[in-house]
Design an enzyme around this catalytic site. Structure first.
Site, PDB file in Angstrom:
ATOM      1  N   ARG A   1       9.487  13.345   8.309  1.00  0.00           N
ATOM      2  CA  ARG A   1      10.085  13.248   7.151  1.00  0.00           C
ATOM      3  C   ARG A   1      10.489  14.710   6.628  1.00  0.00           C
ATOM      4  NH1 ARG A   1       5.203   9.693   4.696  1.00  0.00           N
ATOM      5  NH2 ARG A   1       5.145   8.179   6.364  1.00  0.00           N
TER       6      ARG A   1
ATOM      7  N   ASP B   1       8.120  -6.146   3.777  1.00  0.00           N
ATOM      8  CA  ASP B   1       8.691  -5.403   2.906  1.00  0.00           C
ATOM      9  C   ASP B   1       9.509  -4.387   3.565  1.00  0.00           C
ATOM     10  OD1 ASP B   1       7.504  -3.136   4.470  1.00  0.00           O
ATOM     11  OD2 ASP B   1       5.695  -3.407   3.401  1.00  0.00           O
TER      12      ASP B   1
ATOM     13  N   PRO C   1       0.776  -1.169   0.021  1.00  0.00           N
ATOM     14  CA  PRO C   1      -0.041  -0.148   0.048  1.00  0.00           C
ATOM     15  C   PRO C   1       0.875   1.295   0.164  1.00  0.00           C
ATOM     16  CG  PRO C   1       0.080  -0.903   2.129  1.00  0.00           C
ATOM     17  CD  PRO C   1       0.777  -1.770   1.333  1.00  0.00           C
TER      18      PRO C   1
ATOM     19  N   GLY D   1      13.201  -2.304   1.315  1.00  0.00           N
ATOM     20  CA  GLY D   1      14.462  -2.604   0.829  1.00  0.00           C
ATOM     21  C   GLY D   1      14.535  -3.516  -0.478  1.00  0.00           C
ATOM     22  N   VAL D   2      13.196  -4.314  -0.858  1.00  0.00           N
ATOM     23  CA  VAL D   2      13.374  -5.382  -1.791  1.00  0.00           C
ATOM     24  C   VAL D   2      13.507  -4.366  -3.021  1.00  0.00           C
ATOM     25  CG1 VAL D   2      11.877  -7.038  -2.811  1.00  0.00           C
ATOM     26  CG2 VAL D   2      11.866  -6.850  -0.262  1.00  0.00           C
TER      27      VAL D   2
ATOM     28  N   SER E   1      -3.826   1.471  -0.496  1.00  0.00           N
ATOM     29  CA  SER E   1      -3.572   2.336   0.553  1.00  0.00           C
ATOM     30  C   SER E   1      -4.945   3.034   0.849  1.00  0.00           C
ATOM     31  CB  SER E   1      -2.647   3.442   0.332  1.00  0.00           C
ATOM     32  OG  SER E   1      -2.370   4.400   1.125  1.00  0.00           O
TER      33      SER E   1
ATOM     34  N   THR F   1      -2.314  -1.125   9.408  1.00  0.00           N
ATOM     35  CA  THR F   1      -0.947  -0.393   9.569  1.00  0.00           C
ATOM     36  C   THR F   1      -0.872   0.042  10.844  1.00  0.00           C
ATOM     37  OG1 THR F   1      -0.673   0.070   7.085  1.00  0.00           O
ATOM     38  CG2 THR F   1       0.847   1.274   8.659  1.00  0.00           C
TER      39      THR F   1
ATOM     40  N   HIS G   1       7.677   0.326   7.373  1.00  0.00           N
ATOM     41  CA  HIS G   1       6.925   1.490   6.639  1.00  0.00           C
ATOM     42  C   HIS G   1       7.854   2.013   5.734  1.00  0.00           C
ATOM     43  CE1 HIS G   1       3.239   3.967   7.037  1.00  0.00           C
ATOM     44  NE2 HIS G   1       3.736   4.359   6.098  1.00  0.00           N
TER      45      HIS G   1
ATOM     46  N   TYR H   1      -5.963   2.759   8.232  1.00  0.00           N
ATOM     47  CA  TYR H   1      -5.667   3.378   9.316  1.00  0.00           C
ATOM     48  C   TYR H   1      -6.873   3.899  10.168  1.00  0.00           C
ATOM     49  CZ  TYR H   1      -1.244   5.032   7.144  1.00  0.00           C
ATOM     50  OH  TYR H   1       0.255   4.835   6.486  1.00  0.00           O
TER      51      TYR H   1
ATOM     52  N   LYS I   1       0.431  -4.878   9.787  1.00  0.00           N
ATOM     53  CA  LYS I   1       1.656  -4.442   9.281  1.00  0.00           C
ATOM     54  C   LYS I   1       2.334  -3.545  10.097  1.00  0.00           C
ATOM     55  CE  LYS I   1       2.818  -1.978   4.764  1.00  0.00           C
ATOM     56  NZ  LYS I   1       3.213  -0.622   5.198  1.00  0.00           N
TER      57      LYS I   1
ATOM     58  N   GLN J   1      -5.903  -1.485   2.916  1.00  0.00           N
ATOM     59  CA  GLN J   1      -5.158  -0.851   4.129  1.00  0.00           C
ATOM     60  C   GLN J   1      -5.661   0.027   4.998  1.00  0.00           C
ATOM     61  OE1 GLN J   1      -2.566   2.058   3.830  1.00  0.00           O
ATOM     62  NE2 GLN J   1      -2.755   1.925   6.051  1.00  0.00           N
TER      63      GLN J   1
END
Ligand code: FMN
Ligand code: COI
Length: 313
Positions: A166, A284, A79, A286-287, A108, A157, A253, A131, A229, A129
């Site tokens: 961020r 999930d 998502p 870095g794949v 998402s 999530t 995340h 929230y 998640k 997904q």
């Protein structure tokens, strides 16, 4: 003309060239020092194989099943927010890609296409997904809409009680795009011009009190299976199994929430050992290559999730 990209890293570079800086930074960035953002990828690099030879591999089958849905390879779509920042068709195009690859898309909560638009666009198997906002009835409404539109599972999530800091979004004064599914349910007015208004809006809307006991509430409002998640420790994996989740997604995340969380591939084995096969474990973070997928499977994952927003370009 630039050469055709041959791997995801090259797609990312094309995205950087094609997108407005504010959107590229939103897609590509992580929290704070972006330590975990780098680690998610580098921890994969540190794992090498112990290859055996002279094994008959002339016929291989990459297909697997997730909650009884057969998919062509152990790779499903994570998502991710706001696909329309990269492509005018948004998540509808991503869902079509999922259908044509015969895999699952997780839509998402912060999508730019609605649940109904995605459901009507193709026959992809979709999960929703979630929230949980302070206004709990919004979650209930969205869950009902997902159920009504044939979504097959919920992905809760659980690593975002607040939005991660961020710093690129703060500097860019990232503007929150439309939240298509929340139209008529929540005011979407811009609440701040002093930094990332994503963060300010999320602080106002997200229910930071969400805790393990609320899984019972979620189970009371839906019959869909629930995956959780954001698990990174054996303790939380065991709790997740105890509260009856149908699956676990080991995730930080994409390093966008708590910086200095561990790289996901480095904690996968811990979670796999704690869960002892009671529920499927996905991961999930870095794949970027098939060899990364193979490493995750070798360490006990049933499948991985990858973010597809760049692939619209
Ligand atoms: C641009 C972007 C938006 C995201 N939006 C969401 C989201 O709305 N909900 C969610 O659960 N995870 C979200 N994530 C996290 C992904 O589902 C996934 O955990 C993460 O991207 C995996 O790491 P990777 O980016 O290294 O593949 C987002 C990630 C990115 C990159
Ligand atoms: C704006 C966010 C709530 C969407 C998200 O989860 C993310 O960007 O990582």
């Amino acid at each position: 003309m630039a050469a055709e990209p041959v791997n995801l890293n090259e797609f990312q570079e094309l995205a950087r060239l094609a997108l407005p800086k504010m959107y590229y930074d939103f897609y590509a960035g992580g929290a704070e020092d972006e330590h975990t953002l780098k680690e998610n990828v580098e921890a994969f690099h540190r794992i090498t194989f112990r290859p055996r030879i002279l094994v008959d591999v002339s016929r291989i089958d990459l297909s697997t099943t997730i909650l009884d849905y057969k998919i062509s390879a152990p790779i499903i779509i994570a998502p991710t927010a706001w696909h329309k920042l990269a492509n005018p068709e948004g998540e509808v195009a991503t869902a079509r890609a999922a259908a044509s690859c015969n895999t699952i898309m997780v839509l998402s909560f912060t999508s730019s296409s609605s649940i109904e638009e995605v459901a009507a666009s193709c026959n992809a198997v979709c999960f929703y997904q979630l929230y949980v906002l302070k206004k709990r009835d919004i979650a209930a409404t969205l869950v009902q809409r997902a159920e009504r539109n044939g979504f097959k599972a919920l992905v809760l999530t659980a690593d975002a009680p607040r939005l991660g800091r961020r710093e690129a979004d703060i500097k860019n004064k990232m503007i929150k795009p439309q939240l298509k599914n929340l139209e008529g349910l929540l005011s979407t007015k811009v609440s701040s011009d002093t930094g990332s208004n994503l963060e300010a809006d999320a602080r106002e809307a997200m229910d930071a009190s969400l805790s393990w006991k609320d899984l019972e509430w979620l189970r009371s409002i839906t019959n869909l299976p629930i995956l959780i998640k954001g698990i990174l420790t054996r303790e939380d994996a065991i709790k997740a199994v105890e509260v009856g989740v149908a699956g676990i997604i080991v995730s930080n995340h994409g390093a966008r929430q708590l910086d200095y969380s561990p790289a996901t591939i480095s904690v996968l084995e811990e979670v796999v050992h704690a869960v002892k096969g009671r529920v499927p474990i996905l991961m999930d973070g870095g794949v970027r290559r098939g060899t990364d997928v193979f490493k995750a499977l070798a360490l006990g994952a049933q499948a991985v999730l990858v973010s597809f927003s760049q692939l619209h370009l």
